[in-house]
Design an enzyme around this catalytic site. Sequence first.
Site, PDB file in Angstrom:
ATOM      1  N   HIS A 156      -3.695  -6.547  -4.732  1.00  0.00           N
ATOM      2  CA  HIS A 156      -3.173  -5.364  -4.050  1.00  0.00           C
ATOM      3  C   HIS A 156      -3.522  -5.414  -2.561  1.00  0.00           C
ATOM      4  CE1 HIS A 156      -1.149  -1.641  -4.124  1.00  0.00           C
ATOM      5  NE2 HIS A 156      -1.632  -1.159  -5.252  1.00  0.00           N
ATOM      6  N   ALA A 157      -2.871  -4.558  -1.776  1.00  0.00           N
ATOM      7  CA  ALA A 157      -3.209  -4.428  -0.359  1.00  0.00           C
ATOM      8  C   ALA A 157      -4.649  -3.955  -0.227  1.00  0.00           C
ATOM      9  CB  ALA A 157      -2.261  -3.446   0.312  1.00  0.00           C
ATOM     10  N   GLU A 171      10.766  -8.465  -3.423  1.00  0.00           N
ATOM     11  CA  GLU A 171      11.347  -7.198  -2.948  1.00  0.00           C
ATOM     12  C   GLU A 171      10.766  -6.976  -1.560  1.00  0.00           C
ATOM     13  OE1 GLU A 171      11.848  -3.947  -1.495  1.00  0.00           O
ATOM     14  OE2 GLU A 171      10.394  -3.135  -2.919  1.00  0.00           O
ATOM     15  N   LEU A 172      11.609  -7.200  -0.535  1.00  0.00           N
ATOM     16  CA  LEU A 172      11.117  -7.268   0.836  1.00  0.00           C
ATOM     17  C   LEU A 172      11.577  -6.068   1.665  1.00  0.00           C
ATOM     18  CD1 LEU A 172      11.710 -11.105   1.273  1.00  0.00           C
ATOM     19  CD2 LEU A 172       9.743  -9.920   0.303  1.00  0.00           C
ATOM     20  N   GLY A 210       6.769  -6.638  -0.351  1.00  0.00           N
ATOM     21  CA  GLY A 210       6.129  -6.696   0.956  1.00  0.00           C
ATOM     22  C   GLY A 210       7.121  -6.989   2.063  1.00  0.00           C
ATOM     23  N   TRP A 227       0.799  -1.220   0.000  1.00  0.00           N
ATOM     24  CA  TRP A 227       0.000   0.000   0.000  1.00  0.00           C
ATOM     25  C   TRP A 227       0.833   1.272   0.000  1.00  0.00           C
ATOM     26  CZ3 TRP A 227       2.026   2.260   4.118  1.00  0.00           C
ATOM     27  CH2 TRP A 227       2.519   1.438   5.148  1.00  0.00           C
ATOM     28  N   ASN A 228       2.131   1.206   0.308  1.00  0.00           N
ATOM     29  CA  ASN A 228       2.864   2.445   0.596  1.00  0.00           C
ATOM     30  C   ASN A 228       3.120   3.308  -0.651  1.00  0.00           C
ATOM     31  OD1 ASN A 228       4.642   0.353  -0.168  1.00  0.00           O
ATOM     32  ND2 ASN A 228       6.378   1.317   0.823  1.00  0.00           N
TER      33      ASN A 228
END
Length: 454
Positions: free
Chosen positions: A157-158, A230-231, A208, A132-133
């Site tokens: 999506h979130a 991609e964490l 996430g 979501w960011n």
Amino acid sequence: MKTSIKTSNPYNGNQLESYKLDSKSILNEKLKLADTTFKTWKEFEIEERVDLLQNLADELFKQKIELSELITEEMGKPILESTAEIEKCIYLIDFYIKNAEQFLQDDIIETEAHESFISYNPLGCILAIMPWNYPFWQVFRFAVPTLSAGNVALLKHASNVTGCAVAIEKLFLNAGFPKGCFQTLITDHKSVEKLMESETIKAVSLTGSEKAGRKIAELAGKNLKHSLLELGGNNACIILKDADLDQYIDTMVKARMQNSGQSCIAAKRFIVVESIYDEFIKKFTSKVEALKYGNPKDTDTTISCLAREDLADILEEQVKASIDLGAKVLFGNKREGAYYQPTILTHVTAKMPVFKEETFGPVAAIIKVKSEDEAYETAMNSKFGLGTMVFTSNYKAASKRILEIEDGAFFINEMVKSDPRLPFGGTKSSGFGRELSKEGMLAFVNRKTVYINK
């Protein structure tokens, strides 16, 4: 049993919309449509796909104000930053318009054959699980190169930015992409495991948390799916004794406080050589104190609330645990609902949560060190590996440290940030694989060896 997703404004708590969850039959229909669409989409010439990219950029430009407001309403980002996010998506599209054909062209390899080359062919339907960011940027940096390479995409999506997810699908349709090229799934995480079992899904891309990454990697391995992860991160910002604070202090503050600190690549640990420590603290604190909290829709707001109240709960626990272990509050540390005041902690050590963990909010952990060597050693004392930044007047000396930096990025006299022209991704617990640049275009292709004799 949950049947809908409700979105709300984190700044004022107002409910925005309610979205009905996709039923099992609808999810299956979307999978079938993706599979059918791929069979024709992969046959499109690259020039045709690029033409559609231009339409997509035009749609973003036309709707920039409305889309920026949607981002701000759903996750609380200051409106100027939301607008910048949409503009960055347009810049990304322009990059691939100019370079997609070159990136995907066959690589001729000289062998004993009459002709031999590497052909880059799409894999099929790629599942994207996005946070979501940066609700538009994260999706577009996946979708634009992935679809341009001839794949189709499904987006999970979130839930708190479901409105953004729906809007993104409409953008692709309005741009003329065939129905089924890009579809949004309105579903929960429980459905992801079933989706991963589908033969239609050929690969998965996740941005996430480390926890989510481990789960998706497990599912991908179990089902023999390619994955790109991609964490999280807890990037170090090293300030050496010769750093030009007057020139770069604003960059250092932005590196931590942009997006209200909700960024995987934010500077979370400030490692400062003691000879410049007092000067840095004074200038850094002055800039943080000047940040203006307010309604994220106001153009003079520079810091906003977090995207959800539970995120502030987690951050508050991390700070409290660090204080219990000896950290000192130099500034901030007030909390109200989803708002967390920009906070500066000193006397931070490696045993504290604000050093070891990812802090997803406006908290700067300051660590004083005696020397340059200790600064780099402290920076690499992390299970994460997204990026490191160093500020120094001797960039040549810093360049000699490149091999020491285990992260996916090393920025000298600049904050770590993503750029369509450069590959983006991490190491260690920050994941694997690369987005953006040519690497991102080839993330989900079959590198096919072709060998021809007369």
